[in-house]
Scaffold this motif. Structure first.
Motif, PDB file in Angstrom:
ATOM      1  N   ASP A  59      65.205  94.519  -0.341  1.00 56.57           N
ATOM      2  CA  ASP A  59      64.540  94.456  -1.656  1.00 56.57           C
ATOM      3  C   ASP A  59      64.217  95.862  -2.163  1.00 56.57           C
ATOM      4  OD1 ASP A  59      64.677  91.770  -1.672  1.00 56.57           O
ATOM      5  OD2 ASP A  59      62.521  91.378  -1.375  1.00 56.57           O
ATOM      6  N   ALA A  60      63.804  96.731  -1.233  1.00 58.21           N
ATOM      7  CA  ALA A  60      63.461  98.100  -1.639  1.00 58.21           C
ATOM      8  C   ALA A  60      64.709  98.843  -2.134  1.00 58.21           C
ATOM      9  CB  ALA A  60      62.826  98.850  -0.466  1.00 58.21           C
ATOM     10  N   VAL A  61      65.842  98.587  -1.490  1.00 53.19           N
ATOM     11  CA  VAL A  61      67.095  99.223  -1.925  1.00 53.19           C
ATOM     12  C   VAL A  61      67.464  98.713  -3.320  1.00 53.19           C
ATOM     13  CG1 VAL A  61      69.562  99.515  -1.419  1.00 53.19           C
ATOM     14  CG2 VAL A  61      67.898  99.536   0.464  1.00 53.19           C
ATOM     15  N   GLU A  62      67.291  97.397  -3.544  1.00 52.06           N
ATOM     16  CA  GLU A  62      67.565  96.811  -4.873  1.00 52.06           C
ATOM     17  C   GLU A  62      66.653  97.435  -5.927  1.00 52.06           C
ATOM     18  OE1 GLU A  62      69.482  93.185  -5.435  1.00 52.06           O
ATOM     19  OE2 GLU A  62      70.542  94.818  -4.398  1.00 52.06           O
ATOM     20  N   TYR A  63      65.365  97.560  -5.546  1.00 47.91           N
ATOM     21  CA  TYR A  63      64.385  98.143  -6.471  1.00 47.91           C
ATOM     22  C   TYR A  63      64.794  99.581  -6.828  1.00 47.91           C
ATOM     23  CZ  TYR A  63      60.144 100.293  -8.258  1.00 47.91           C
ATOM     24  OH  TYR A  63      59.267 100.987  -9.054  1.00 47.91           O
ATOM     25  N   ALA A  64      65.185 100.338  -5.795  1.00 48.67           N
ATOM     26  CA  ALA A  64      65.546 101.744  -6.010  1.00 48.67           C
ATOM     27  C   ALA A  64      66.776 101.841  -6.913  1.00 48.67           C
ATOM     28  CB  ALA A  64      65.797 102.422  -4.665  1.00 48.67           C
ATOM     29  N   ARG A 107      53.143 106.014  -5.133  1.00 47.86           N
ATOM     30  CA  ARG A 107      54.519 105.561  -4.916  1.00 47.86           C
ATOM     31  C   ARG A 107      54.553 104.037  -4.953  1.00 47.86           C
ATOM     32  NH1 ARG A 107      54.559 110.391  -4.854  1.00 47.86           N
ATOM     33  NH2 ARG A 107      55.581 111.780  -3.369  1.00 47.86           N
ATOM     34  N   GLU A 108      55.694 103.495  -5.318  1.00 48.98           N
ATOM     35  CA  GLU A 108      55.884 102.042  -5.261  1.00 48.98           C
ATOM     36  C   GLU A 108      56.004 101.632  -3.791  1.00 48.98           C
ATOM     37  OE1 GLU A 108      55.799 100.215  -8.010  1.00 48.98           O
ATOM     38  OE2 GLU A 108      56.155  98.326  -6.957  1.00 48.98           O
ATOM     39  N   LEU A 109      55.388 100.507  -3.440  1.00 47.81           N
ATOM     40  CA  LEU A 109      55.545  99.974  -2.072  1.00 47.81           C
ATOM     41  C   LEU A 109      56.147  98.582  -2.160  1.00 47.81           C
ATOM     42  CD1 LEU A 109      54.941  99.894   1.048  1.00 47.81           C
ATOM     43  CD2 LEU A 109      52.772  98.796   0.428  1.00 47.81           C
ATOM     44  N   ILE A 110      57.205  98.354  -1.425  1.00 42.58           N
ATOM     45  CA  ILE A 110      57.785  97.008  -1.330  1.00 42.58           C
ATOM     46  C   ILE A 110      57.335  96.415  -0.001  1.00 42.58           C
ATOM     47  CG2 ILE A 110      59.904  95.631  -1.365  1.00 42.58           C
ATOM     48  CD1 ILE A 110      59.468  97.280  -3.961  1.00 42.58           C
ATOM     49  N   SER A 111      56.691  95.242  -0.068  1.00 44.19           N
ATOM     50  CA  SER A 111      56.238  94.606   1.177  1.00 44.19           C
ATOM     51  C   SER A 111      56.319  93.091   1.032  1.00 44.19           C
ATOM     52  CB  SER A 111      54.817  95.036   1.517  1.00 44.19           C
ATOM     53  OG  SER A 111      53.931  94.622   0.494  1.00 44.19           O
ATOM     54  N   HIS A 112      56.411  92.391   2.160  1.00 45.62           N
ATOM     55  CA  HIS A 112      56.381  90.931   2.173  1.00 45.62           C
ATOM     56  C   HIS A 112      55.179  90.500   3.008  1.00 45.62           C
ATOM     57  CE1 HIS A 112      61.005  90.319   1.332  1.00 45.62           C
ATOM     58  NE2 HIS A 112      60.414  91.073   0.431  1.00 45.62           N
ATOM     59  N   GLU A 113      54.974  89.217   3.075  1.00 46.21           N
ATOM     60  CA  GLU A 113      53.921  88.658   3.929  1.00 46.21           C
ATOM     61  C   GLU A 113      54.166  89.035   5.388  1.00 46.21           C
ATOM     62  OE1 GLU A 113      51.524  85.641   2.855  1.00 46.21           O
ATOM     63  OE2 GLU A 113      51.674  87.317   1.439  1.00 46.21           O
ATOM     64  N   GLN A 114      53.072  89.078   6.153  1.00 48.93           N
ATOM     65  CA  GLN A 114      53.222  89.270   7.600  1.00 48.93           C
ATOM     66  C   GLN A 114      54.090  88.137   8.153  1.00 48.93           C
ATOM     67  OE1 GLN A 114      49.555  89.221   9.810  1.00 48.93           O
ATOM     68  NE2 GLN A 114      50.612  89.597  11.736  1.00 48.93           N
ATOM     69  N   ARG A 172      61.120 118.573  -3.621  1.00 47.38           N
ATOM     70  CA  ARG A 172      62.503 119.012  -3.844  1.00 47.38           C
ATOM     71  C   ARG A 172      63.186 118.206  -4.945  1.00 47.38           C
ATOM     72  NH1 ARG A 172      60.289 120.147   0.464  1.00 47.38           N
ATOM     73  NH2 ARG A 172      60.732 122.111   1.542  1.00 47.38           N
ATOM     74  N   GLY A 173      62.381 117.460  -5.682  1.00 47.58           N
ATOM     75  CA  GLY A 173      62.911 116.772  -6.863  1.00 47.58           C
ATOM     76  C   GLY A 173      63.464 115.382  -6.619  1.00 47.58           C
ATOM     77  N   TYR A 174      63.192 114.785  -5.449  1.00 50.55           N
ATOM     78  CA  TYR A 174      63.707 113.437  -5.168  1.00 50.55           C
ATOM     79  C   TYR A 174      62.576 112.410  -5.219  1.00 50.55           C
ATOM     80  CZ  TYR A 174      67.756 116.014  -3.471  1.00 50.55           C
ATOM     81  OH  TYR A 174      68.821 116.857  -3.384  1.00 50.55           O
ATOM     82  N   SER A 175      62.816 111.331  -5.979  1.00 53.11           N
ATOM     83  CA  SER A 175      61.834 110.244  -5.999  1.00 53.11           C
ATOM     84  C   SER A 175      62.078 109.321  -4.808  1.00 53.11           C
ATOM     85  CB  SER A 175      61.971 109.461  -7.311  1.00 53.11           C
ATOM     86  OG  SER A 175      63.317 109.029  -7.466  1.00 53.11           O
ATOM     87  N   SER A 176      61.037 108.607  -4.392  1.00 54.90           N
ATOM     88  CA  SER A 176      61.216 107.700  -3.259  1.00 54.90           C
ATOM     89  C   SER A 176      60.330 106.464  -3.401  1.00 54.90           C
ATOM     90  CB  SER A 176      60.916 108.416  -1.930  1.00 54.90           C
ATOM     91  OG  SER A 176      59.612 108.951  -1.932  1.00 54.90           O
ATOM     92  N   VAL A 177      60.769 105.396  -2.755  1.00 52.76           N
ATOM     93  CA  VAL A 177      59.981 104.163  -2.695  1.00 52.76           C
ATOM     94  C   VAL A 177      59.728 103.865  -1.221  1.00 52.76           C
ATOM     95  CG1 VAL A 177      62.135 102.804  -2.850  1.00 52.76           C
ATOM     96  CG2 VAL A 177      59.957 101.687  -3.284  1.00 52.76           C
ATOM     97  N   LEU A 178      58.530 103.356  -0.909  1.00 55.02           N
ATOM     98  CA  LEU A 178      58.211 103.015   0.477  1.00 55.02           C
ATOM     99  C   LEU A 178      58.459 101.514   0.696  1.00 55.02           C
ATOM    100  CD1 LEU A 178      54.810 104.932   0.986  1.00 55.02           C
ATOM    101  CD2 LEU A 178      57.136 105.840   0.860  1.00 55.02           C
ATOM    102  N   ALA A 179      58.887 101.166   1.900  1.00 57.29           N
ATOM    103  CA  ALA A 179      59.116  99.749   2.216  1.00 57.29           C
ATOM    104  C   ALA A 179      58.494  99.459   3.570  1.00 57.29           C
ATOM    105  CB  ALA A 179      60.620  99.463   2.256  1.00 57.29           C
ATOM    106  N   ASN A 180      57.707  98.393   3.651  1.00 59.34           N
ATOM    107  CA  ASN A 180      57.102  98.092   4.945  1.00 59.34           C
ATOM    108  C   ASN A 180      57.903  97.041   5.710  1.00 59.34           C
ATOM    109  OD1 ASN A 180      55.451  98.043   7.143  1.00 59.34           O
ATOM    110  ND2 ASN A 180      54.240  96.358   6.307  1.00 59.34           N
ATOM    111  N   GLY A 181      58.797  97.516   6.557  1.00 60.64           N
ATOM    112  CA  GLY A 181      59.577  96.610   7.403  1.00 60.64           C
ATOM    113  C   GLY A 181      58.847  96.244   8.680  1.00 60.64           C
TER     114      GLY A 181
END
Ligand code: GDP
Length: 343
Positions: A219-224, A202-209, A173-182
């Protein structure tokens, strides 16, 4: 999909038809003759008023269903709904509503008992299934970008796959998205979602376990925002040490990123368990809607019928398979039509 429930609803129609047929007056003509002689009152000599009403209605092609015609079929319907994992309060609401439509003053005139049953079931089911529905796509379109959607629900139900599917649905539908592993709690969670991100490019934003899930989604919101990405899709942990920890974590995400939507994901095949979990997660951190996965493998339909009524929040999507395009916008009217064999 939901074939077991479909059969049971059909059984109810047959039951009512059968008991209404048995109750039809043997000699309708003579009863009606009597009716025209004495006028339209209950005082019809030896004729029982309900037989009189029924005869009159029968002769004019109308249908009169009496409480006793419904008693047994309604009991069977209640059992059938409960067997299909429909939540108790939802089954009771459906029964009340069917009874009201079929016996109430305001019922419309229809041609056959079958039609009357169908109309009663249609309205009763739609009333509970359509609770809280809103136009998901319009909400995405209207919201300030980036739109942040957080996903809750236990592991293994198809949460990560649903995030990936929704990312595709949005792209269509024309929307880009980024995934974030919370989900920083579970070992292997990063790898699981990374696989989807790579496959979909897709871009994935993740941190260490062990990191802070609110920080990952932040961070994902900042990236977006910095990269003009329309939607942030943030996974969260399905379980922590205690449900208090889980609640505290979801509350912190709410506070730090203030998501536009929180979607609860569970599997339709879990039936009553899925309904109970929907209630628990909604209590812990108010959800805005639900995604029910594995609807393709679900015969009972209990969760699909119950989740919206129990939580007051709509089911927005159904997962219908393992491919990325196996995600369907939940359409209450279409579901009811298909349950009643119209589609
Ligand atoms: P998570 O642990 O909740 O993130 O679960 P996953 O997303 O890894 O999914 C668990 C399994 O369920 C995977 O094998 C998925 O392919 C499968 N799955 C997810 N959604 C659906 C669906 O709608 N239908 C079917 N048949 N399988 C699904």
């Amino acid at each position: 999909m939901f074939d077991g429930l479909k059969d049971k609803l059909n059984g109810f129609r047959e039951d009512v038809e059968e008991s209404a047929e048995e109750a039809e007056p043997v000699d309708a003509e003579s009863d009606v003759d009597e009716a025209s002689r004495v006028g339209d009152t209950d005082d019809v000599g030896d004729t029982d008023p309900s037989t009189f009403q029924r005869a009159k209605a029968f002769a004019t092609g109308r249908i009169i269903i009496e409480e006793e015609d419904l008693e047994e079929p309604l009991w069977d319907l209640e059992m059938a709904l409960l067997e299909s994992d429909v939540e108790m309060s939802v089954a009771e609401r459906i029964l009340d509503s069917v009874r009201e439509t079929m016996l109430g003053e305001s019922r419309k005139q229809v041609e056959t008992t079958g039609e009357l049953v169908e109309e009663a079931l249609h309205d009763a089911l739609l009333e509970v299934i359509a609770v809280g529905q809103f136009d998901f796509e319009a909400r995405i379109a209207e919201a300030e970008k980036p739109v942040t959607i957080v996903f809750t629900g236990v592991n293994g139900v198809g949460k990560t796959t649903s995030i990936a599917k929704l990312s595709e649905w949005l792209a269509d539908r024309g929307y880009s998205s980024v995934l974030a592993n919370g989900d920083t709690y579970r070992a292997g969670a990063n790898e699981q979602i990374r696989e989807h991100a790579e496959r979909l490019d897709r871009e994935l934003i993740s941190h260490e376990q062990g990191g802070d899930p609110a920080a990952v989604i932040y961070d994902a919101v900042e990236y977006a925002a910095a990269n003009d990405v329309d939607v942030v899709l943030g996974d969260t942990a399905g379980r922590l040490h205690t449900s208090d920890d889980l609640m505290a974590q979801l509350e912190k995400i709410d506070r730090v990123v203030d998501p536009d939507m929180t979607l609860f994901v569970d599997e339709a095949v879990a039936g009553q368990d899925a309904v109970n979990r929907a209630r628990e997660f909604d209590d812990a951190a108010a959800i805005d809607g639900a995604i029910l996965t594995k609807a393709d493998a679900d015969s009972s339909g209990g969760a699909a019928i119950s989740v919206a009524y129990v939580t007051g929040k709509p089911i927005l999507f159904l997962g219908t398979g393992q491919e990325y395009d196996d995600l369907r916008r939940f359409d209450p009217e279409a579901l009811v039509d298909s349950l009643l064999g119209e589609a």
